[in-house]
Design a protein around this motif. Structure first.
Motif, short mmCIF file in Angstrom:
data_model
loop_
_atom_site.label_atom_id
_atom_site.label_comp_id
_atom_site.label_asym_id
_atom_site.label_seq_id
_atom_site.Cartn_x
_atom_site.Cartn_y
_atom_site.Cartn_z
N ASP A 155 0.82 -1.14 0.09
CA ASP A 155 0.05 0.07 0.10
C ASP A 155 1.01 1.12 0.10
N VAL A 156 0.92 1.94 -1.22
CA VAL A 156 1.83 3.00 -1.33
C VAL A 156 1.14 4.44 -1.08
N PHE A 157 1.86 5.19 -0.39
CA PHE A 157 1.77 6.69 -0.45
C PHE A 157 2.83 7.48 -0.90
N GLU A 158 2.52 8.58 -1.76
CA GLU A 158 3.56 9.35 -2.25
C GLU A 158 3.65 10.83 -1.83
N ALA A 159 4.88 11.12 -1.53
CA ALA A 159 5.31 12.55 -1.37
C ALA A 159 6.35 13.31 -2.37
N GLY A 160 5.98 14.38 -2.89
CA GLY A 160 6.95 15.06 -3.63
C GLY A 160 8.25 15.74 -3.12
N SER A 161 7.87 16.04 -1.60
CA SER A 161 8.82 16.69 -0.96
C SER A 161 9.09 16.42 0.46
N GLY A 162 10.07 16.83 1.08
CA GLY A 162 10.30 16.39 2.33
C GLY A 162 9.04 16.73 3.38
N GLU A 163 8.61 18.01 3.34
CA GLU A 163 7.63 18.42 4.35
C GLU A 163 6.36 17.60 3.94
N GLU A 164 5.95 17.31 2.91
CA GLU A 164 4.64 16.55 2.47
C GLU A 164 4.76 15.14 3.08
N GLY A 165 6.18 14.78 2.81
CA GLY A 165 6.39 13.45 3.58
C GLY A 165 6.27 13.35 4.94
N LEU A 166 6.59 14.12 5.64
CA LEU A 166 6.37 14.36 7.09
C LEU A 166 4.96 14.41 7.49
N GLU A 167 4.13 15.16 6.79
CA GLU A 167 2.79 15.33 6.79
C GLU A 167 2.25 13.94 6.67
N ILE A 168 2.37 13.25 5.87
CA ILE A 168 2.05 11.79 5.34
C ILE A 168 2.35 10.87 6.33
N ALA A 169 3.49 11.18 6.62
CA ALA A 169 3.94 10.01 7.92
C ALA A 169 3.11 10.12 9.05
#
Length: 235
Positions: free
Chosen positions: A27-41
């Protein structure tokens, strides 16, 4: 289904990785930036993060550091377009469990993820056999709970560090080669550099030793590898 967060700014690479991992049942979630990645995490609580180093805004090293502080048991694989040892070592020292240099084969990435899943304890722990606790002098490992204690105080370990400690304690006072440690922790199918063992040991020493420059518990055995010294009888 294992949740994976993919933090990669290049859309074509991100889509390619996502498609291949979803074919493998992740089950894969995508993020295009570090900030977005932290939010999704924070929102999705993934089990594993695939993290590119070169990102817009905060880079992969900073993202890794923040993730490790918030989620100490998270699995992190660093993706880098550079082959220099500096980037690999920096990633590992910041708390990465593994690294992969781009371009890479999707099959190799899947194998690395599955190896990390095993270190995370992805199997049903109720079916595990053996002792729940391992002890060595002032140290204690809660195998099922993935916790590690020194003098009764918990020390946060990454999934890889936890597996290394388990392997050390169950083979205490025995000289272990890098290949033995690599096969036991990363798996025999691991295709990376054995230097990954040295960097993880360096990081582990900084957590368990009073003085990492003069280790007492994790000894270097020159020409062989490392040895965990059982101090149970020292008192």
């Amino acid at each position: 289904m294992t949740k994976i967060l993919l933090v990669e700014d290049e859309v074509s690479i991100r889509k390619f990785i996502k498609i291949n991992l979803e074919r493998e049942g992740f089950d894969v979630f995508e993020a295009g930036s570090g900030e977005e990645g932290l939010e999704i995490a924070e929102r999705e609580k993934p089990a594993i993060v695939l993290l590119d180093i070169m990102l817009p805004g905060i880079d992969g090293f900073e993202v890794c550091d923040r993730l490790r502080k918030s989620f100490p048991h998270l699995g992190i694989i660093m993706l880098t377009a550079k082959a220099e040892d500096y980037d690999k070592i920096m990633g590992l020292q910041s708390g990465t469990d593994d690294y992969l240099t781009k371009p890479f084969n999707p099959t190799e990435l899947t194998l690395r993820i599955k190896s990390l899943e095993r270190r995370l304890g992805g199997e049903d722990r109720s079916e595990k056999k053996g002792e729940r606790f391992l002890e060595s002098g002032i140290f204690k490992v809660d195998v099922f709970g993935h916790k590690f204690y020194k003098n009764g105080k918990e020390i946060e370990l990454t999934p890889t560090e936890h597996e290394i400690v388990k392997f050390f304690i169950t083979h205490a006072n025995r000289a272990l080669s890098r290949d033995e440690i690599l096969n036991a922790v990363w798996g025999e199918e691991f295709l990376g550099d054995s230097k990954i063992v040295d960097v993880n040991i360096r990081r582990l020493r900084s957590k368990v030793e009073e003085d990492a420059a003069h280790p007492v518990y994790i000894e270097t055995v020159w020409g062989v590898g490392y040895r965990w010294k059982n101090t149970a009888n020292d008192a």
